[in-house]
Each structure stands twice: as C-alpha cells, then as structure tokens.
Design a protein around this motif. Structure first.
Motif, short mmCIF file in Angstrom:
data_model
loop_
_atom_site.label_atom_id
_atom_site.label_comp_id
_atom_site.label_asym_id
_atom_site.label_seq_id
_atom_site.Cartn_x
_atom_site.Cartn_y
_atom_site.Cartn_z
N ARG A 272 48.43 33.52 39.08
CA ARG A 272 48.71 32.53 38.04
C ARG A 272 47.43 31.77 37.73
O ARG A 272 46.69 31.38 38.64
CB ARG A 272 49.79 31.55 38.50
CG ARG A 272 50.17 30.52 37.42
CD ARG A 272 51.13 29.47 37.98
NE ARG A 272 52.40 30.07 38.33
CZ ARG A 272 53.41 30.25 37.48
NH1 ARG A 272 53.27 29.88 36.21
NH2 ARG A 272 54.54 30.80 37.88
N GLY A 273 47.19 31.57 36.45
CA GLY A 273 46.04 30.79 36.01
C GLY A 273 46.37 30.02 34.76
O GLY A 273 46.48 30.59 33.68
N GLY A 274 46.57 28.70 34.89
CA GLY A 274 46.99 27.90 33.75
C GLY A 274 48.35 28.35 33.26
O GLY A 274 49.33 28.35 34.01
N ASP A 275 48.42 28.76 31.99
CA ASP A 275 49.70 29.20 31.42
C ASP A 275 49.86 30.72 31.48
O ASP A 275 50.80 31.27 30.92
CB ASP A 275 49.82 28.73 29.97
CG ASP A 275 48.68 29.25 29.09
OD1 ASP A 275 47.70 29.79 29.65
OD2 ASP A 275 48.76 29.09 27.87
N LEU A 278 50.40 37.01 36.06
CA LEU A 278 50.35 38.46 36.17
C LEU A 278 51.06 38.90 37.45
O LEU A 278 50.81 38.36 38.53
CB LEU A 278 48.90 38.96 36.21
CG LEU A 278 48.02 38.73 34.98
CD1 LEU A 278 46.59 39.18 35.27
CD2 LEU A 278 48.57 39.48 33.77
N HIS A 279 51.95 39.90 37.31
CA HIS A 279 52.55 40.57 38.45
C HIS A 279 51.90 41.95 38.53
O HIS A 279 52.08 42.77 37.62
CB HIS A 279 54.07 40.69 38.28
CG HIS A 279 54.76 39.37 38.24
ND1 HIS A 279 55.15 38.69 39.37
CD2 HIS A 279 55.11 38.58 37.19
CE1 HIS A 279 55.73 37.55 39.04
NE2 HIS A 279 55.72 37.46 37.71
N LEU A 280 51.15 42.21 39.58
CA LEU A 280 50.26 43.35 39.61
C LEU A 280 50.63 44.37 40.69
O LEU A 280 50.95 43.99 41.82
CB LEU A 280 48.82 42.87 39.87
CG LEU A 280 48.25 41.91 38.82
CD1 LEU A 280 46.95 41.30 39.32
CD2 LEU A 280 48.03 42.62 37.49
N ASP A 281 50.57 45.63 40.29
CA ASP A 281 50.65 46.75 41.22
C ASP A 281 49.78 47.86 40.64
O ASP A 281 50.25 48.78 39.97
CB ASP A 281 52.08 47.21 41.42
CG ASP A 281 52.19 48.29 42.51
OD1 ASP A 281 51.16 48.58 43.14
OD2 ASP A 281 53.29 48.81 42.71
N VAL A 282 48.46 47.72 40.84
CA VAL A 282 47.47 48.59 40.20
C VAL A 282 46.88 49.51 41.26
O VAL A 282 46.39 49.05 42.29
CB VAL A 282 46.36 47.75 39.55
CG1 VAL A 282 45.32 48.67 38.91
CG2 VAL A 282 46.95 46.80 38.51
N GLY A 299 45.31 38.39 29.90
CA GLY A 299 44.88 38.41 31.30
C GLY A 299 44.09 39.63 31.69
O GLY A 299 43.92 39.91 32.87
N LYS A 300 43.54 40.37 30.71
CA LYS A 300 42.82 41.60 31.01
C LYS A 300 41.56 41.32 31.84
O LYS A 300 41.30 41.98 32.85
CB LYS A 300 42.47 42.33 29.71
CG LYS A 300 43.68 42.69 28.86
CD LYS A 300 43.28 43.46 27.62
CE LYS A 300 42.40 42.65 26.68
NZ LYS A 300 43.07 41.44 26.15
N THR A 301 40.77 40.35 31.40
CA THR A 301 39.55 40.02 32.14
C THR A 301 39.87 39.44 33.50
O THR A 301 39.17 39.70 34.48
CB THR A 301 38.68 39.05 31.31
OG1 THR A 301 38.32 39.68 30.07
CG2 THR A 301 37.42 38.67 32.06
N SER A 302 40.94 38.66 33.59
CA SER A 302 41.35 38.12 34.89
C SER A 302 41.73 39.25 35.85
O SER A 302 41.41 39.20 37.04
CB SER A 302 42.54 37.16 34.71
OG SER A 302 42.19 36.04 33.94
N LEU A 303 42.40 40.28 35.32
CA LEU A 303 42.73 41.44 36.15
C LEU A 303 41.47 42.11 36.69
O LEU A 303 41.39 42.46 37.88
CB LEU A 303 43.55 42.44 35.32
CG LEU A 303 43.76 43.84 35.93
CD1 LEU A 303 44.49 43.75 37.25
CD2 LEU A 303 44.51 44.75 34.97
N LEU A 304 40.45 42.26 35.83
CA LEU A 304 39.21 42.88 36.29
C LEU A 304 38.54 42.03 37.36
O LEU A 304 38.00 42.56 38.34
CB LEU A 304 38.25 43.07 35.11
CG LEU A 304 38.64 44.11 34.06
CD1 LEU A 304 37.44 44.45 33.19
CD2 LEU A 304 39.19 45.38 34.68
N SER A 317 46.85 30.01 41.59
CA SER A 317 47.45 30.60 42.79
C SER A 317 47.25 32.11 42.78
O SER A 317 47.21 32.73 41.72
CB SER A 317 48.95 30.27 42.88
OG SER A 317 49.67 30.90 41.84
N TRP A 318 47.11 32.69 43.97
CA TRP A 318 46.98 34.14 44.12
C TRP A 318 47.63 34.54 45.44
O TRP A 318 47.21 34.10 46.50
CB TRP A 318 45.52 34.56 44.09
CG TRP A 318 45.25 35.95 44.62
CD1 TRP A 318 44.49 36.30 45.69
CD2 TRP A 318 45.76 37.18 44.11
NE1 TRP A 318 44.49 37.66 45.89
CE2 TRP A 318 45.27 38.24 44.92
CE3 TRP A 318 46.61 37.51 43.03
CZ2 TRP A 318 45.58 39.57 44.69
CZ3 TRP A 318 46.92 38.84 42.81
CH2 TRP A 318 46.41 39.86 43.63
#
Length: 664
Positions: A272-275, A278-282, A299-304, A317-318
């Motif tokens: 979570r970042g601000g508003d 991402l729920h991730l399973d990459v 959230g593409k750049t955040s994912l990277l 939070s992470w």
C-alpha cells in the motif's frame, strides 16, 4: 531515534541559551579549588560550582557561532547559486575559492585572534574559510539542475533561476549550515584556549577548558563536563540540521519474510502506498519476459521497485516476500543492493545520466572491466554511433539518452533485466533493436504499448482496467498566430511533428520557444510554453504539485492565492485533489507528465510546444489529456506536439516530419 532528534536538540539549545538566567551566581566560591567533593561535579580552579558553570556556559558560544554559521552559509549559498547560473560566475568562483583556500587556516585564526577582538575574530575567520567551501558545495548540487525543466520554465516566465534552484538545494544548504556552525564552535574554542577568549569570570565552556586543564587530575569533571557539553551541542546542531534536509517517511513500514520458491524471481504480498494498493503474486521463470501494463498511476513503477528490493518512496505498508532462486531478498538492505548490483540491469522511466560524465564513462560503469571496445559494441547494439561516447548528456536527445541508459542496463550481461517504459521515446527502427535485445533474456518490462508487449512478452500482467475513451472535440482553424524556423501555427491548430530519435525535434522546439514570433512580435512570458520531455526534471523536487502549478498563476497573472485554480488545472489533466500536496517523487511518470502539462496551461499560453507529452501514459489517459488540449484549442490554443506515436497523427490538423535537419 531520528524523529526525536529535533526535540532533543531544541531542548539542548534552550538549555544552553537560557540556563544562565535561571541559575544562581556562577562566580561564587563554594569550596576549595578542584575539589571533587561538595557540588555534584565538584569545583573548578577558583572553587566555583562546575555543574552550574557548565549549564550556563553555552550562551556565549552560541551567540557567536550561530550568527557566524548562518551568515557564512547564506553568502556561500548565494555565491554557489549565482555561479551555477552562469559560466562566467562558475569560473570566478573556482578562482576566488581556490585562492582563499590556499591560505593556511591556522594562520588565519592566529592573525584574526591577534588583530581583532574575540567577538569579531571568529566570525571573520569563519566567513573567510567557510564561504568558499559553502559556495562549492551548493554549486556542485545546483549545477546539474541549471538545465532542468523547472528552471527553464521559471526563466521563460521572467523569473530568476535562483528562485527555483534555492528550494531544490535546501537539503544541502541545511546540512552545510550545521557544518558551518560546528566549525564556528571549534574556532571559538581554539581562540579561547589560545588565550584570546572572553575575560574572566564569565562562564564559558572554552574558558573552563583552558582554566581547568592544569587540575584535570584533581577533579576530572572540571574538564570533562565542558568538553562533553561542547560535543553534545555540536552533534545536536549538526545532526538535526542534516536530518531536517531529508524527507521523513510517512509511516513505518512492516516487512515480513515469506516462502521462497524455485522461480528465477518471485514477488508475493500486499503493498500500500497512499491511495494505491497492490495484491501481488508475480513469478518470472528463466528465459521468460513478463510484460506489465495498466493505466497511469496504477502502480507499475512501484511494482518494479518492489521487484528490485527497493521500497517505493510512497510506501505506507508492505507485507510480503521477494525471492531469487529461492533466496529471500530483504528490501531496503545492503543484501538487496548487492543483489541488484550483481544480477540486475535496470532502465528507469528517466535515463538519469550523470550530467558531468561523458556517455562512454556512464555506460562503462556496468562492465566488469572497463573496455572502450565493449562500450562501442553496446552503443552500436542500441543503434547509437560510437562517437557519441565522447558527448555529455545535454548534447544528445531524449531518445538517445534513453538508449544510452538501455546500453548501461545491458552492460555486464545481467541475469535479470527490469525495464520501465523502454520504448516511450523511440522511433520504429530503434524499437526493433530494443525488441532484439530482449530475445532469450529473463526480463520484466513495463509499457503502455500493448501491441508491442504482445510481441515480446511471454505473459502480460494488467494492473487495472482502462476507462472509456472520451470523444474528441473538433476545433476549427483560424489565422496564423505563430511563426518561427520556417514553421507556421494557426489558432486552435494541432500540428504533430514526427521523426527519428536524434533527428532534432527537441532542439527545434527549444529554438522555437526562444525565437518564435506571436503575430510578428517576440512572445511575452507565458505566451509560448514548452512542455519538456523529461517529466521528472521538469518539476522542482522541493515543491508540491499545487505549488508548481500555482507559481505561473502567481507570477504571470497576479493571483495571490492560486491553490484552488491549481487544483482545478490538475483535475483538468486527470489528477484529483489528493495530488495537490504530493511532490514529484511521490507520483508516477505519467502523473508527473500531467502535472507538467497543468503547469504549462497555468501560464495561459497561446502556443504550447509539447515534447512527447503522452509517452508515459496509457492509451485512455493519453486520450483524456489530448481531449483536454482539444478543449483548450477550441479557445484558441495552438499546439505543436512532438511524438513517435504514429496514432497521434490521426488527431492532428497537420503532420510534419523532420529528416536530416529539414521539415517536410
């Protein structure tokens, strides 16, 4: 502990300044000289209370060192910024500072102490020694920024570049201020220990050191107490000002260790970042390419960043895990940095080339052994001539800079490639070279070009559904309103300029911004706005988006409280009110592009020269931005838009191409 330092330092400063007024007479004799008995810390050379004199002994030093440090940093900052704004000032600073710094500092201290009274000697010496150093430090920070888009925008609006450079270097200035105050404290102590300090019986830490050194073995506290007070004060001031120059994180981040797996790279968890959330399973297998797409801000750049083991700046939070061949990588640690250096080649949205280094040197950084032949081979691989290695970043185009960054990412044959919008500013021929570079590699690629991702990716991850496109507004053409360089624009007209990367499109726009004519006259500030290609460099990192958009409203149109209008302009480009308080590093590349457009529109221009304004936007958001421009065109705005996207030509009233330096 970092959060408590400002409060601790404030308490120390208040104690040092006001303690003397709250204590009894510090000159009274309370026992025999250098006695460890009696008062809590014993007595000094004349039998006075060591603790009371220590508590009261900081006021004189602070009264001397604080103004000296502030004045030194202020003058050094002005000199450094002035030098960064002109080549002549840069040469003058180098010569003057070099001449001053050749004089031995100890000689200056001794001469000043002999010739001048104590209260004047310290500030004069601090100024002579400190101003050149402060100027050099600030100049080194500001110099790479003088060609930044936000500085160019300020100059175009008739402002001094210093107004934009100062907040951008504020962190450096605060850190330097702490250093100068600490230097002033040290010089004050040195002058006093040499016998040139304030006359007795004043309570002063430096005087206490000089007076009590002979009796240190009888009552060690008579020396240790003032020495410790000096150290605590110096550390408190220096560290607090240094921390004040850094951005504080919003909330603590929680990181959990998760299950490892056998894939080459695997990322699982909840971010979570601000508003954004991402729920991730990459999972990326060996030799496969994962494409990532989605709307701007999804959230593409955040994912990277998470895949690189580096938490995004906006993280609140992470909960999750990152694993490479089954080995868990802890984000934000030295282990993660070492892993990136040894196994990952990264290309960000912004090429981020060092403006002070030649292209060849930047590319060679990624090689295990510096080899000029290997550098030339890498440059050729991405479609760049070998002689570009001798150039500096400001001497190449945006598309060429992106290819240089790609060559740097490919250097060393990394095990994993992570590419963020690698094709946003590339022509068709160069795009094929990037495609070939991905063959047989393990890679994660972010792009808005879904057709290209379908060709190169084994799997495509979509981070969000696109909104429905907005109908285009048809704008009638009026009379010619803008002329320059053999080019004519009419009111309400959209002209698209195509051409290969490095053909001169950006150079043409910058030339038109300086020399183009409005109805036969030179444009007034704000009439012709240049929307730069570098979305990050175009915005001052020290200002919020609302401040950046509001500045031309205040400067050019006299609106004293422009925030409401700035929020409306941000909304016009698709950024809600929650973006008003964000800074550029808290936004995605596409969001920064739209904020730059909002600032350009705030100037209420008659002509907009837009350099790749949709390169970091998904199709729907790009369409919405172009629709916003269409609405402005209906009110007379003329737009010259540089792009590599042939699809934008369908919206244009005219399409021009630049080939071999000629418009066709």
């Amino acid at each position: 502990m970092k959060r408590r330092w400002p409060l601790v330092a404030l308490l120390i400063l208040l104690a040092a300044v006001f303690a003397s007024g709250l204590l009894p007479d510090t000159t009274a004799t309370v026992g025999s000289p250098w006695s460890p008995a009696g008062p809590p810390l014993g007595t000094d050379v004349l039998g006075r209370d060591v603790l009371a004199r220590t508590l009261a002994g900081g006021a004189t030093l602070l009264a001397l060192s604080l103004p000296a440090g502030v004045l030194t940093t202020a003058l050094g900052t002005l000199a450094g910024l002035a030098a960064a704004s002109s080549s002549a000032g840069e040469r003058l600073l180098a010569r003057l500072s070099g001449a001053v710094l050749m004089v031995p500092s100890l000689l200056l201290v001794l001469v000043g102490a002999v010739v001048l009274p104590y209260w004047a000697a310290v500030p004069v010496v601090v100024l002579l020694l400190g101003v050149p150093m402060s100027a050099r430090v600030v100049h080194a920070t500001a110099r790479p920024l003088r060609r930044a888009g936000f500085v160019e925008a300020a100059v175009a609006h008739g402002e001094s570049p210093l107004r934009e450079l100062l907040p951008a270097v504020a962190g450096t200035v605060l850190g330097d201020l702490g250093l100068r105050i600490g230097t002033a404290l040290q010089l004050a102590v040195a002058v006093t220990v040499l016998g040139f300090g304030p006359p007795p019986p004043a309570a002063d830490w430096a005087s206490m050191l000089r007076e009590n050194l002979p009796g240190a073995d009888l009552n060690p506290w008579s020396v240790l107490a003032p020495a410790a007070a000096l150290a605590v004060l110096a550390v408190a001031v220096t560290l607090t000002l240094d921390l004040a120059g850094r951005r504080r994180t919003r909330k603590p981040v929680l990181i959990h260790k998760g299950q490892s797996n056998k894939d080459k790279i695997a990322l699982q968890g909840h971010w979570r970042g601000g508003d954004r959330e991402l729920h991730l399973d990459v999972r990326v297998g060996t030799g496969t390419v994962l494409g990532v797409t989605g709307a701007s801000g999804a959230g593409k750049t955040s994912l990277l960043r998470l895949l690189l083991g580096d938490l995004p700046p906006a993280t609140t939070s992470w909960h999750g895990s990152l694993a490479h061949h089954g080995t868990v990588i802890r984000p934000g640690t030295a282990q993660a940095r070492r892993w990136r250096r040894e196994h990952v080649g990264f290309l960000g949205q912004d090429p981020a080339l060092d403006p002070l280094r030649r292209i060849g040197s930047s590319v060679a950084d990624g090689l295990r052994r510096r080899d000029s032949r290997a550098v030339r081979e890498l440059l050729d691989r991405v479609g760049l001539p070998g002689d570009i290695a001798r150039r500096y970043p400001h001497q190449i185009s945006g598309g060429e800079a992106q290819r240089v960054a790609l060559a740097r990412a490919l250097a060393g044959d990394p095990e994993l490639l992570v590419l963020d919008e690698p094709t946003s500013a590339l022509d068709g021929d160069t795009l094929e070279r990037v495609t070939a570079a991905l063959a047989g590699r393990t890679a994660v690629v972010v792009s808005h070009d879904r057709a290209w991702l379908a060709r190169v990716a084994d799997e495509v991850l979509d981070l969000g559904q696109q909104p429905a496109p907005v109908e285009r507004l048809v704008v009638p053409v009026g009379e010619p309103v803008f002329r320059g360089g053999g080019l004519e624009l009419r009111e309400g007209e959209l002209v698209v300029l195509l051409g290969r990367s490095g053909a001169g499109k950006t150079t043409l726009l910058r030339t038109l911004a300086r020399t183009g004519l409005i109805k036969g006259d030179r444009p007034r500030p704000g009439e012709v706005e240049l929307l730069a290609q570098d979305a990050y460099g175009a915005l001052n990192p020290a200002r919020t988006l609302a401040d950046a958009v509001g500045r031309p409203l205040r400067v050019l149109h006299g609106i004293r409280r422009p925030r409401a209008e700035a929020v409306r302009l941000l909304a016009e480009t698709g950024l809600g009110p929650e973006f008003a308080g964000r800074r550029p590093d808290e936004c995605s590349g596409g969001q920064r592009q739209r904020a730059g457009l909002a600032r350009a529109l705030a100037a209420r221009p008659r002509v907009l020269l837009a350099d790749e304004p949709t390169s970091a936007l998904d199709a729907a958001t790009a369409g919405a931005v172009l629709d916003a421009l269409d609405r402005r065109r209906a009110r007379g705005l003329a737009v010259l838009l540089v792009t590599h996207d042939e699809r934008l030509a369908e919206r244009a009233d005219r399409v021009l191409r630049i080939e071999e330096g000629q418009l066709r």
